[in-house]
Scaffold this motif. Structure first.
Motif, PDB file in Angstrom:
ATOM      1  N   LYS A   4     -16.570  29.290  19.436  1.00 17.87           N
ATOM      2  CA  LYS A   4     -16.553  30.623  18.444  1.00 17.87           C
ATOM      3  C   LYS A   4     -17.771  30.395  17.959  1.00 17.87           C
ATOM      4  O   LYS A   4     -18.826  29.767  18.290  1.00 17.87           O
ATOM      5  CB  LYS A   4     -15.628  30.606  17.984  1.00 17.87           C
ATOM      6  N   GLN A   6     -18.915  32.899  15.761  1.00 19.14           N
ATOM      7  CA  GLN A   6     -17.838  32.210  14.326  1.00 19.14           C
ATOM      8  C   GLN A   6     -18.781  30.629  13.438  1.00 19.14           C
ATOM      9  O   GLN A   6     -18.321  29.908  14.298  1.00 19.14           O
ATOM     10  CB  GLN A   6     -16.959  33.004  14.057  1.00 19.14           C
ATOM     11  N   VAL A   9     -15.518  27.373   9.453  1.00 22.34           N
ATOM     12  CA  VAL A   9     -14.272  27.691   7.844  1.00 22.34           C
ATOM     13  C   VAL A   9     -14.630  26.730   7.037  1.00 22.34           C
ATOM     14  O   VAL A   9     -14.744  25.561   7.213  1.00 22.34           O
ATOM     15  CB  VAL A   9     -12.543  27.664   8.537  1.00 22.34           C
ATOM     16  N   GLU A  42      -6.706  30.020  12.522  1.00 23.73           N
ATOM     17  CA  GLU A  42      -8.640  29.324  11.584  1.00 23.73           C
ATOM     18  C   GLU A  42      -8.823  28.363  10.884  1.00 23.73           C
ATOM     19  O   GLU A  42      -9.016  28.392  10.369  1.00 23.73           O
ATOM     20  CB  GLU A  42      -8.506  30.764  11.539  1.00 23.73           C
ATOM     21  N   HIS A 259     -13.276  35.424  17.834  1.00 21.61           N
ATOM     22  CA  HIS A 259     -13.825  36.288  16.850  1.00 21.61           C
ATOM     23  C   HIS A 259     -13.132  37.178  16.073  1.00 21.61           C
ATOM     24  O   HIS A 259     -13.234  37.003  14.406  1.00 21.61           O
ATOM     25  CB  HIS A 259     -14.542  37.086  17.285  1.00 21.61           C
ATOM     26  N   ALA A 262     -11.144  34.002  13.856  1.00 25.51           N
ATOM     27  CA  ALA A 262     -12.250  34.097  12.598  1.00 25.51           C
ATOM     28  C   ALA A 262     -12.488  35.501  11.306  1.00 25.51           C
ATOM     29  O   ALA A 262     -12.501  34.389  10.389  1.00 25.51           O
ATOM     30  CB  ALA A 262     -13.875  33.852  13.201  1.00 25.51           C
ATOM     31  N   GLY A 266     -12.122  34.565   7.452  1.00 28.67           N
ATOM     32  CA  GLY A 266     -13.511  34.744   6.752  1.00 28.67           C
ATOM     33  C   GLY A 266     -12.958  35.758   6.069  1.00 28.67           C
ATOM     34  O   GLY A 266     -13.583  35.951   4.387  1.00 28.67           O
TER      35      GLY A 266
END
Length: 311
Positions: A4, A6, A9, A42, A259, A262, A266
């Motif tokens: 990924k 991204q 986290v 995630e 994605h 994520a 987020g």
């Protein structure tokens, strides 16, 4: 699993507990369970995560998705104190990107077994998750949100949607199909949430593409109109692997799906930080188990802060 792009986290602090009730306007067809799993997978990198499967056994996809099923909800005794090891052993294990482990509490009994009586009160599930020590608690709910809000309002009572939304550090996620019918149901649900005074600005919307077709203009218009009213609107793209096998073979998911996962995680974290600041505050923890003969037995109850369990 595809890599990924991204950002990672951020970890939730020890003692925090983020609650993510995943809901839909109607009874099904919105991709709710898929979204619940994507969020949990995630957020597993931020700390221990669990999905609470609230659906009756024969209507839930989770037993079929679970390659490592655990002991199941039937193994959790309702009539004696619970220990963390018992609750964790009951949960199915899933592997997230980056090899993080996340869990699902569901019912794995054979179809001929008697149905379990699952507690209707969200506080009981919140308590169970606290006993298990999970920092992220994703509830795969089954109640139709709009009907629940209108029925509760007519009865001048607090409905299931309000109960989940009022739990400490709760960020609701509302799922809808990326179609004309799905968007119409979504808009009605948003109106109901707003009219009832529920936390619309804390709400994350997941718009799920289930056909892979070009988005109709009504969907694009809904994205534009909803974005300023809620915390975030996140499109979840069509993925043939999800349609074929759900989350059982997560390694086959497309990069665009990862994605989207994520982005959902987020958005949930950003909503929580906007509401309560950074870092997220500590959640109340179950008290240690009193091992004396006079100990008060713990049940899955309506009081999430007074469980008498061991760590």
């Amino acid at each position: 699993m595809a890599k990924k792009a991204q950002a990672a986290v951020p970890s939730l602090p020890d003692g925090a507990r983020l609650v993510v009730p995943v809901m839909s306007p109607g009874a099904g067809g919105s991709g709710r369970s898929t979204v619940a799993g994507l969020v949990a997978s995630e957020l597993a990198s931020a700390g221990p995560a669990v999905v609470l499967d609230l659906a009756p056994r024969l209507t839930s996809p989770w037993p079929a998705w679970s390659a490592d099923p655990g002991d199941g909800l039937v193994s959790i005794p309702p009539d004696r104190p619970l220990r963390r090891s018992e609750v964790v052993a009951a949960a199915a294990r899933f592997t997230a990107p980056g090899d993080s482990i996340w869990h699902v509490l569901t019912d794995h009994q054979d179809w001929t077994a008697l149905p379990l009586r699952l507690p209707p009160d969200p506080a009981a599930w919140h308590q169970l998750a606290a006993i298990g020590g999970w920092r992220t608690v994703v509830a795969d709910t089954v109640h139709p949100l709009t009907h629940d809000i209108i029925s509760a309002r007519s009865a001048r009572a607090s409905g299931t949607t309000a109960a989940w939304s009022s739990l400490p550090y709760a960020v609701p996620v509302l799922c809808a199909a990326a179609s004309g019918t799905g968007v119409h149901a979504l808009q009605q649900a948003v109106h109901a949430v707003e009219a009832e005074g529920l936390p619309l600005k804390r709400l994350v919307v997941a718009l799920v593409d289930q056909a892979g077709d070009r988005q109709p203009p009504v969907v694009k218009a809904a994205l534009t109109m909803l974005a300023p009213r809620v915390a975030a609107v996140v499109p979840v793209p069509y993925d043939p692997a999800l349609r074929a096998g759900g989350l059982r073979e997560a390694s086959r998911l497309r990069p665009r799906t990862l994605h989207a996962a994520a982005a959902l995680a987020g958005a949930v974290l950003q909503s929580a930080q906007t509401a309560w600041g950074t870092p997220l505050g500590f959640a109340e923890q179950p008290a240690p188990l009193d091992r004396s003969p006079e100990q008060t037995q713990h049940r899955i109850s309506h009081q999430p802060t007074h469980a008498e369990v061991s760590a």
